[in-house]
Write an enzyme that holds these catalytic residues in place. Sequence first.
Site, PDB file in Angstrom:
ATOM      1  N   ARG A  25      70.722  43.907  49.986  1.00 54.62           N
ATOM      2  CA  ARG A  25      69.488  43.354  49.405  1.00 54.62           C
ATOM      3  C   ARG A  25      68.763  42.436  50.374  1.00 54.62           C
ATOM      4  O   ARG A  25      67.727  41.872  50.036  1.00 54.62           O
ATOM      5  CB  ARG A  25      69.814  42.596  48.122  1.00 54.62           C
ATOM      6  CG  ARG A  25      70.237  43.534  47.028  1.00 54.62           C
ATOM      7  CD  ARG A  25      70.286  42.839  45.703  1.00 54.62           C
ATOM      8  NE  ARG A  25      70.633  43.791  44.661  1.00 54.62           N
ATOM      9  CZ  ARG A  25      71.322  43.482  43.580  1.00 54.62           C
ATOM     10  NH1 ARG A  25      71.727  42.260  43.387  1.00 54.62           N
ATOM     11  NH2 ARG A  25      71.577  44.410  42.678  1.00 54.62           N
ATOM     12  N   GLU A  37      72.887  52.990  49.110  1.00 56.29           N
ATOM     13  CA  GLU A  37      72.803  53.749  47.860  1.00 56.29           C
ATOM     14  C   GLU A  37      73.750  54.950  47.889  1.00 56.29           C
ATOM     15  O   GLU A  37      74.300  55.337  46.863  1.00 56.29           O
ATOM     16  CB  GLU A  37      71.363  54.204  47.596  1.00 56.29           C
ATOM     17  CG  GLU A  37      70.429  53.072  47.230  1.00 56.29           C
ATOM     18  CD  GLU A  37      70.851  52.335  45.958  1.00 56.29           C
ATOM     19  OE1 GLU A  37      71.547  52.931  45.128  1.00 56.29           O
ATOM     20  OE2 GLU A  37      70.497  51.153  45.811  1.00 56.29           O
ATOM     21  N   GLN A  42      79.552  56.393  42.962  1.00 55.40           N
ATOM     22  CA  GLN A  42      80.973  56.612  42.662  1.00 55.40           C
ATOM     23  C   GLN A  42      81.907  55.638  43.370  1.00 55.40           C
ATOM     24  O   GLN A  42      83.106  55.878  43.460  1.00 55.40           O
ATOM     25  CB  GLN A  42      81.386  58.056  43.011  1.00 55.40           C
ATOM     26  CG  GLN A  42      80.644  59.071  42.171  1.00 55.40           C
ATOM     27  CD  GLN A  42      80.726  60.455  42.759  1.00 55.40           C
ATOM     28  OE1 GLN A  42      80.322  60.671  43.894  1.00 55.40           O
ATOM     29  NE2 GLN A  42      81.219  61.395  41.993  1.00 55.40           N
ATOM     30  N   TYR A 120      68.450  60.467  41.931  1.00 56.35           N
ATOM     31  CA  TYR A 120      68.752  59.031  41.891  1.00 56.35           C
ATOM     32  C   TYR A 120      68.544  58.389  43.272  1.00 56.35           C
ATOM     33  O   TYR A 120      67.860  57.373  43.402  1.00 56.35           O
ATOM     34  CB  TYR A 120      70.197  58.774  41.412  1.00 56.35           C
ATOM     35  CG  TYR A 120      70.553  57.348  41.674  1.00 56.35           C
ATOM     36  CD1 TYR A 120      70.040  56.337  40.875  1.00 56.35           C
ATOM     37  CD2 TYR A 120      71.307  56.988  42.796  1.00 56.35           C
ATOM     38  CE1 TYR A 120      70.283  55.007  41.164  1.00 56.35           C
ATOM     39  CE2 TYR A 120      71.552  55.665  43.089  1.00 56.35           C
ATOM     40  CZ  TYR A 120      71.042  54.686  42.266  1.00 56.35           C
ATOM     41  OH  TYR A 120      71.264  53.364  42.573  1.00 56.35           O
ATOM     42  N   ASP A 138      70.423  55.706  37.123  1.00 55.16           N
ATOM     43  CA  ASP A 138      71.877  55.840  37.287  1.00 55.16           C
ATOM     44  C   ASP A 138      72.546  55.523  35.947  1.00 55.16           C
ATOM     45  O   ASP A 138      71.868  55.335  34.926  1.00 55.16           O
ATOM     46  CB  ASP A 138      72.379  54.933  38.415  1.00 55.16           C
ATOM     47  CG  ASP A 138      72.232  53.450  38.075  1.00 55.16           C
ATOM     48  OD1 ASP A 138      71.621  53.130  37.023  1.00 55.16           O
ATOM     49  OD2 ASP A 138      72.749  52.621  38.841  1.00 55.16           O
TER      50      ASP A 138
END
Length: 363
Positions: A25, A37, A42, A120, A138
């Site tokens: 971030r 990402e 998972q 996504y 998501d």
Amino acid sequence: MASSAHPAHTLAVWYQKHQRRLPWRQTRDPYAIWVSETMLQQTRVDTVRLYYPAFLQRFPTVQHLAAASETEVLKAWEGLGYYRRARHLHAAARQVVACHHGCIPADPVQFRALPGVGPYTAGAVMSIAFDLPVPAVDGNVLRVTARWLGLAETAASPRLRRQAEALAAAWLREVRPSLLTQALMELGATVCTPRQPRCSECPLRPGCQAAAAGRAEAFPLPVAPRVRPHVWVGALWIETPLGVVVQRRPERGLLARLWQLPNIEGEPDEVPDARRRFDLLQTLWQQVWGAGCVPQPADWDCCAADRHEFTHRTWTVEVYRCSRQESLACLDPDKYEVYPRDCLTELTWPRVYQRLLAQLLRL
Ligand code: SF4
């Protein structure tokens, strides 16, 4: 309604105050956001936190990643699991360099055309890096949507997905996309959690249907637990004067092209008794050495064991040593290699074999 009262604004204000400080971030670099990402699919945030800085240090730009060999990329990915993600990311980086002059395309259609980029990932990178109003839905966003709208659907329901995309698209018109996307994800990860959501602290509490009904945890509807077959795997630890016998997994499928010890699987959900285990090990021994004198049960010694849960199956891997010695001349070089014991950790192993190696290298 005054714009300041729109739930998207309330959510964005909450996010700016309460967001966790996560390494990905601190950047607007689309490549770095794309890497994060991809890793976060998972894999838990705490695990990604450990691997993300080292990966970016090793491959700081898309050009560095594209120029690396697959072996280098997989080694840097080792421990994150789901290696298909790394292979796709690597292939996509090469495509970005070859077809987009090394610039991540700021266009959802072009970006989605890259290997491994699904809706996504495209939404997350387009909105967070380029502030484009592309929804990123998501599991967290699905859950928040189901609760906000009080939708009695499972997380796998296409209707819930359509509603989540529509909600995100509408809210993306109200707030800067990079803020809104991250705020929705953060709310789902830290407040609107699967169990015991903290509705009293939630910025969306005033308009939330599930909270109003006092049934937040009831949404989305539960899905039947996946039946995950258990598979016993017997592996061989064969040390020779030149090193340890290893093999590569097949080109395609589970853990493709990673390294492993020679092994054999029982039937799904079979719990092999001692006799059956030794029969399987003898079959494996013959596969490795060809015809010849096979060991007897007393020759085998189980020297390491571990269990690993995949999304679709569970493995229990037992590693056996055999006191018999054979001539290396019998080894099929197309199937097996002998690798120096001290260099084994240079290879890229599935996680369960990494843990087994930690036991075996202490022997
Ligand atoms: S009020 Fe509760 S159920 Fe509704 S979005 Fe917030 S945390 Fe989730």
